[in-house]
Design a protein around this motif. Structure first.
Motif, mmCIF file in Angstrom:
data_model
loop_
_atom_site.group_PDB
_atom_site.id
_atom_site.type_symbol
_atom_site.label_atom_id
_atom_site.label_comp_id
_atom_site.label_asym_id
_atom_site.label_seq_id
_atom_site.Cartn_x
_atom_site.Cartn_y
_atom_site.Cartn_z
ATOM 1 N N ALA A 164 -4.064 7.544 4.607
ATOM 2 C CA ALA A 164 -3.580 8.327 3.419
ATOM 3 C C ALA A 164 -2.779 7.569 3.555
ATOM 4 N N THR A 165 -2.229 6.625 3.921
ATOM 5 C CA THR A 165 -0.784 5.757 3.429
ATOM 6 C C THR A 165 0.052 6.710 3.553
ATOM 7 N N VAL A 166 0.168 7.854 4.616
ATOM 8 C CA VAL A 166 1.324 8.394 4.530
ATOM 9 C C VAL A 166 2.825 7.826 5.274
ATOM 10 N N GLY A 167 2.625 7.677 6.772
ATOM 11 C CA GLY A 167 4.057 6.643 6.737
ATOM 12 C C GLY A 167 4.471 7.617 7.820
ATOM 13 N N LEU A 168 4.209 8.960 7.997
ATOM 14 C CA LEU A 168 4.964 9.396 9.118
ATOM 15 C C LEU A 168 3.780 8.405 10.584
ATOM 16 N N ARG A 187 2.300 14.693 2.075
ATOM 17 C CA ARG A 187 1.354 14.225 0.565
ATOM 18 C C ARG A 187 1.696 13.554 0.225
ATOM 19 N N SER A 188 2.404 12.016 0.334
ATOM 20 C CA SER A 188 2.458 11.600 1.713
ATOM 21 C C SER A 188 3.124 10.695 1.770
ATOM 22 N N GLY A 189 4.943 11.208 1.200
ATOM 23 C CA GLY A 189 6.406 10.899 1.323
ATOM 24 C C GLY A 189 6.436 9.641 2.702
ATOM 25 N N GLY A 190 6.458 10.137 3.865
ATOM 26 C CA GLY A 190 6.730 10.078 4.792
ATOM 27 C C GLY A 190 7.827 10.107 5.487
ATOM 28 N N CYS A 229 0.587 -1.072 0.055
ATOM 29 C CA CYS A 229 0.317 -0.082 0.369
ATOM 30 C C CYS A 229 1.086 1.201 0.206
ATOM 31 N N VAL A 230 1.957 1.448 -0.390
ATOM 32 C CA VAL A 230 2.530 2.201 0.570
ATOM 33 C C VAL A 230 2.587 2.775 0.924
ATOM 34 N N THR A 231 2.663 2.525 2.346
ATOM 35 C CA THR A 231 2.601 3.534 3.509
ATOM 36 C C THR A 231 3.582 3.901 4.323
ATOM 37 N N GLY A 232 4.306 3.152 4.361
ATOM 38 C CA GLY A 232 5.023 2.875 5.356
ATOM 39 C C GLY A 232 5.551 2.789 6.786
ATOM 40 N N ASN A 239 7.322 6.746 -5.314
ATOM 41 C CA ASN A 239 6.416 5.774 -4.551
ATOM 42 C C ASN A 239 5.507 6.308 -2.824
ATOM 43 N N ASN A 240 6.218 7.290 -2.948
ATOM 44 C CA ASN A 240 5.646 7.825 -1.626
ATOM 45 C C ASN A 240 5.652 6.836 -0.480
ATOM 46 N N ALA A 241 6.435 6.155 -0.822
ATOM 47 C CA ALA A 241 6.438 4.401 0.335
ATOM 48 C C ALA A 241 6.974 4.925 1.464
ATOM 49 N N GLY A 242 7.968 5.717 1.871
ATOM 50 C CA GLY A 242 8.161 5.882 3.034
ATOM 51 C C GLY A 242 9.235 4.893 3.952
ATOM 52 N N PHE A 243 9.521 4.323 2.907
ATOM 53 C CA PHE A 243 10.501 2.839 4.040
ATOM 54 C C PHE A 243 11.838 3.459 3.395
HETATM 55 K K LIG Z 1 4.008 6.844 2.487
#
Ligand SMILES: [K+]
Ligand SMILES: [K+]
Lengths: 465, 465
Positions: B408-412, B296-299, B68-71, B184-188
């Motif tokens: 919002a699949t941000v990951g912060l 927005r929503s790199g995380g 889900c590329v959340t992070g 991919n704004n995944a935040g990992f």
């Molecule tokens: K993310």
């Protein structure tokens, strides 16, 4: 010549013109003036029980809270203020509640007329020459209806208070205070610890809950109900056909929110040892019913709100944001606004072209107005939360609750209001004023604009979601 | 006979029909299947650094978070997982990000075609007989564009990582990981403590921030930009005229949110000794810019989010709820949804009949779709908050932040995710999946409905606000 024309019409028509040209600005100015007056009355040394007088911020806060029928208090109403102070607060509630219902009904009337709908609020016929005639008629109907309902609640409460107090004067005063406070959704309590000592007392709580519920429906619904309900001896068959779409939406949405709120709070607080836990099942049900009604926006409480779970606060946050009926003394974005948004979503899900309810089509511009009200409200709440978080350093759960309580003029509290620094009190004071006057004026200003435009741009569709 | 017809058309047309008849259900099913696969891959004992294998809930959570590329992470990516585990996570990000962009673009395409708009996403001409031909063409364009941008970011990062690591292999791995994770704004993050040790490192942070910003614009905007920007040597004059309304709305709203968010966080955190306080003015600006882009929503984060003020969390809450661009790997209600609501309010305030932007008229049904997306999102967030508050007993500020980050699949993170009880991890797992697939499918299902209806009800207007 315009001056000559005005003179010909006379002073009455001049005021008339002013009120109908900039009604929102006039309403806000008068409202601020009334608050100032009550603040001065509460600044008198003899307004407090100790005779030393209140601080400026406490007097202002209490005046705003009373006139905006909010019910948030920085000082305990029963013990801090003198009898004179309590009379001033009650007068503030009565004047404020009456003013809000009148102005909101009046603006609703002007808006409806401006956009070409028959004006249905009044008994006064449309043929009257002066529009002030309509206003006078509206004012009379509101005063008579409100006072009748307030006194009815007071009469229902009196026997119980007489048993409790064993003193006719005190019992009458407390009955009257609760009657006015309940119908106007004011949330002020003249008894120490408010209604907490009476948590299982059906004879006391049911009339208050009923008064709050009816008051939160809004004046247009109350009047519509009064004319639609069958007279004694007549048949009930088909009476709902006489109800307006607005009344039906308000009644259904209010009832659904009441039941949903009560059930959720019942489940979440069932075992909480500091709220519903120690109560009998019957008392739990009464407490949940009461707590389900109060966020819309009576503001009375029979259990310590501050001792509830944060999840219960969040449920109440959502209910408070929605608030009560339009042109009522309740605050929030109003139940019809929520209903219109939900109906729009249902229409979208079903693929209908029109937004429909109860066999009626809701005009499209109503949806835009709803969005404006919700978005403005949410923005005000967000900004106030950031401000109050910065000023106080308190946790978000409590700050959000108090901000929503002030914005929607509810008056429920987790207990932080009394201990706020002065800056925090001023934030809430401003918020109560904006929450009270904001929605009404925003709607009026927006709806009174002209909608004509000749040039239309070509259509292009952005991607949503 | 239908069977005969299908056989006549062949298997290719059968899949084609299925995909175009119930695209949303198909997308969700495939998505769940992919997540299951990656969860199994992460359950292998050699997926963890200690070789003992992850627990089921941790493997599932990580698989959902990656695809889900959340992070959001329950275990530190750099130290808990083995190199194999990290490769699986990166593959999950790449597959998930590609899938999201493809499905969202595809659904957008179908929706646009269904409601009679020319389909503008593709190079493939409209005359092709099989609709699967369009899909193949879309898939190729997305793979090539995404991979090119990911490798470009990796190349920009490589020199700096080579200096830091002094090892070509590790530097290349970290550059590739951050390149894919950023676009991919995944935040990992593949490095211990993520980007916190690099808070003032412009050469590292600017490419990552740029990758996140571009990735969050969404594939339709990236493709539109790619075709609208002048080739080297050509004139820039008037190039913006080639941009679609959707691109303009996305670019302007994203930029405004970036600047507003960065400024607010800069002011609120300026003196916080645990975040921006100890930094030089230049580093403060970089940290604020970075923190303004990430909701927005790199995380990614360069300062400890958990050490920020609650007011800063609330600002980020609002930004995360809005999210990024449509058909991007970013989540939230999307910037165009916010833009349409704001434009509707402006139109209402100005008394315009149409909602307008950049000389274009926005169709009315877009507003209803926006409301559905916002209302559904807000309801999901509210319910998740209540659930997580009940399960964990944590304060609302942290619960709300984590819920919005997952939705919002941000990951912060404020730091609570790793310590959640299993029930809490499952709540966030479900929320990440719903947040990722929800908006896309809701929009598709709603927009694909038939809009015809013969009977119209009479119009009646409720009172709003
Ligand atoms: K993310
Ligand atoms: K109240």
């Amino acid at each position: 010549m315009p001056i000559f024309r005005h003179r010909l019409f006379g002073i009455r028509e001049l005021v008339d013109e002013l009120a109908f040209r900039a009604p929102a600005r006039l309403a806000v100015t008068v409202f601020a003036g009334v608050i100032g007056l009550f603040a001065i009355l509460l600044l008198m040394p003899f307004a407090t029980a100790d005779g030393e007088g209140a601080s400026f911020v406490d007097a202002l806060f209490t005046a705003v809270s009373a006139v905006c029928v909010t019910g948030l208090v920085v000082q305990d109403t029963a013990t801090y203020w003198s009898f004179y102070g309590q009379v001033v607060i009650l007068a503030g509630i009565k004047v404020g509640g009456f003013g809000i219902m009148t102005v909101a009904s009046l603006l609703g009337m002007i808006v409806s007329r401006k956009i070409g709908l028959t004006q249905k609020l009044l008994t006064a016929s449309e043929t009257k020459t002066s529009r002030l005639g309509d206003v006078g008629s509206l004012v009379r109907v509101i005063i008579i209806t409100a006072t009748t309902l307030e006194l009815s609640i007071a009469l229902l409460l009196f026997p119980r208070f007489f048993v409790l107090e064993d003193n006719v004067g005190t019992a009458a005063w407390h009955s009257l205070f609760y009657g006015i406070s309940a119908f106007n959704n004011a949330g002020f309590v003249p008894t120490p610890d408010g209604l907490v000592p009476h948590v299982g007392d059906w004879t006391l709580l049911l009339p208050i809950a009923l008064g709050v519920f009816i008051g939160a429906l809004g004046f247009p619904v109350i009047l519509n109900l009064q004319r639609s309900l069958p007279r004694p001896g007549h048949r009930w068959h088909g009476w709902t056909k006489r109800l307006s779409l607005h009344s039906k939406l308000t009644l259904v949405t209010s009832s659904v929110l009441l039941v949903a709120g009560a059930l959720l709070l019942l489940v979440l607080e069932w075992t909480n040892p500091r709220t519903f836990g120690p109560l009998s099942v019957g008392d739990k049900l009464l407490a949940a019913l009461f707590a389900g009604i109060m966020p819309r926006s009576g503001g009375f409480s029979t259990v310590d709100t501050g001792a509830m779970h944060e999840s219960s606060w969040l449920i109440q946050d959502a209910l408070m944001f929605v608030g009560g009926g339009s042109a009522s003394t309740a605050g929030g974005i109003k139940v019809t606004t929520l209903a219109v948004m939900l109906l729009a979503i249902i229409a979208e899900a079903r693929g209908d072209r029109d937004i429909e309810a109860f066999g009626r089509r809701i005009p499209r511009d109503v949806l835009r107005l709803s969005i404006a009200v919700v978005f403005t409200g949410a923005s005000i709440v967000l900004i106030s939360c950031v401000a109050l978080l910065q000023v106080t350093g308190l946790p978000l759960s409590k700050v959000l609750f108090e901000v929503l309580s002030a914005f929607a003029t509810v008056g429920l509290s987790t207990g932080i209001t009394a201990d706020l620094p002065d800056a925090g009190k001023y934030v809430l004071t401003a918020l109560m004023f904006v929450g009270r006057t904001g929605a009404v004026t925003v709607v009026a200003v927006l709806a009174l604009r002209d909608r004509r435009r000749i040039v239309r741009f070509p259509e292009e569709r952005p991607i949503i979601g």
